[in-house]
Scaffold this motif. Structure first.
Motif: not given
Length: 471
Positions: A243-272
């Protein structure tokens, strides 16, 4: 002169470093030469290097200017107009492309646009036309292979060349996937321009193949100096448009949700934005089987004279399954050398064999990493007994003058004190390495290097110091 029954004496497929050097060498022999290119003249990979180096030059100026303000206790904020900087980069790229086109005209080389496909050992098809030649040289290079990442087909992403050649507004938060040469150079550029950067690498180290001491210096500069977050042993398994998010600068930006795995651990990050710099694969979709050319997923199989399984067809550059393995892989310099050598072997009876002993490669970061000849890892894998000396940059007068402290020279020689290779980490490593290249090419002794007059205030004096220490 070769037979007149063919359209050309030599057809070169691909106009990158290997193809261009081959074309120049062939044209000088007064034969009929054509180059087939399906993208930009000079190849996308070489044009990318021009764009990347131009962009890095601008980023370094901006980064150094900010450091100068800090050094002088100036509280002013330095900003930039990126569309203007982007236009400067593109102008430099256009000049490069124009120069390449002019070189075709100067050498009277026919340029054929399109995808080449072998239909027999002596004929290729391009669009709806056929072209025959007595000899062929395949120089099609390599391309990015993203593999099986969920969501890749429906989510916007970038390649390194996009960052330098197409993106007119830099994202604020970027994930770079892959910590090889292209990934690290791209990550450093983005960080210097003020982006927040995360780098993932599926292996347990960045810059695999480089000396561990060099990796340590560059890693420290990226993490401590540029605040880049590096995640090794981490694999990106899925991406999706978020979804579009409001970042700290106040801008509305489209983000990409990224799923990563390290061994058995899985985590997600959101980036522009997400930049993929992984898994180069050889461009072998040319109907090679129709010509009887042997190839694998590593590239076209050649001997040490760059001849394929078909005697009148040669291959050079990154498309080749490298017959002489070294730790640090492909480079523009190696490709150009291979292209020239291949043409010699196509046209002359005096055949030359491959040797990479004198060739250098460069990682264009700050500091640079330059290697020439064999690395310590190469010597170990080949069972070569060697002697090694490492001289820190801080031992030079230049370090005291310029305030550069992180770099070093690692010099390697055999039991007879013959130079085998070197790794240099420094801001001007690409200049200092040329003495070592010349020394190896001319079989200079360590005594000759140590006795050679050097400029005391220059970083290159480190070569004299290292040679003296190895004696």
């Amino acid at each position: 002169m070769m037979s007149e029954k063919f359209d050309y004496d030599l057809i070169i497929i691909g106009s990158g470093a290997a193809g261009m050097s081959a074309a120049r060498a062939a044209a000088a022999s007064n034969i009929r030469v054509a180059i087939i290119e399906n993208e930009l003249v000079g190849s996308k990979s070489d044009i990318y290097r021009v764009a990347q180096l131009s962009a890095s030059d601008i980023a370094n100026q901006y980064y150094d200017a900010k450091k100068f303000l800090q050094l002088s206790n100036n509280q002013d904020t330095l900003t930039y107009n990126y569309p203007s900087l982007f236009e400067t980069i593109q102008k430099r790229v256009k000049k490069y492309i124009l120069a390449k086109k002019k070189s075709f005209a100067n050498f009277k080389i026919d340029l054929i646009h399109g995808d080449a496909h072998f239909i027999s050992p002596y004929e290729v098809a391009v669009a709806n036309k056929r072209y025959s030649a007595k000899r062929f040289l395949v120089c099609t290079g390599r391309s990015m292979d993203l593999g099986a990442i969920s969501g890749i087909e429906t989510t916007n992403y970038y390649l390194p060349e996009d960052i330098f050649m197409r993106v007119k507004k830099l994202p604020k938060i970027v994930l770079v996937v892959g910590a090889g040469k292209k990934g690290i150079e791209t990550a450093e550029y983005l960080a210097k321009m003020g982006c927040k950067v995360i780098v993932t690498e599926k292996e347990d180290t960045i810059l695999e193949g480089y000396d561990k001491e060099a990796i340590e210096v560059v890693t420290n500069k990226l993490v401590s100096g540029l605040k880049i977050k590096i995640l090794t042993n981490t694999k990106v398994v899925a991406i999706q448009k978020d979804k579009n998010e409001t970042v700290s600068s106040g801008r509305r930006v489209a983000t990409v949700k990224v799923t990563m795995k390290r061994g058995a651990d899985e985590k997600t990050v959101r980036v522009e934005a997400i930049v993929f710099a992984i898994n180069n694969r050889p461009n072998v979709e040319l109907g090679l089987e129709n010509a009887g050319i042997k190839f694998s997923d590593q590239g076209i199989v050649v001997n040490d004279q760059l001849e394929t399984s078909v005697s009148h067809i040669f291959a050079a550059g990154d498309v080749v399954a490298n017959p002489i393995k070294q730790s640090v892989g492909y480079s523009t310099e190696k490709a150009a050398y291979e292209g020239t050598l291949a043409v010699n072997n196509i046209l002359k009876r005096n055949k030359l064999t491959l040797t990479y002993r004198h060739f250098s490669t460069v990682l264009n970061t700050t500091p640079k990493i330059v290697t020439v000849g064999l690395t310590e890892k190469d010597c170990l894998s080949r069972g070569i007994k060697c002697k090694i000396v490492i001289v820190p940059e801080i031992e030079t007068t230049h370090s005291l003058i310029a305030g550069e402290k992180l770099g070093f020279l690692k010099l390697i020689c055999d039991k007879d004190k013959k130079l085998l290779g070197a790794t240099i980490v420094a801001k001007n490593a690409d200049l200092a390495v040329m003495e070592i290249v010349a020394g190896m090419y001319g079989d200079l002794t360590l005594l000759e290097h140590a006795s050679m007059p050097h400029i005391n205030e220059s970083f290159s004096d480190i070569v004299r110091i290292a040679a003296k220490n190895l004696m």
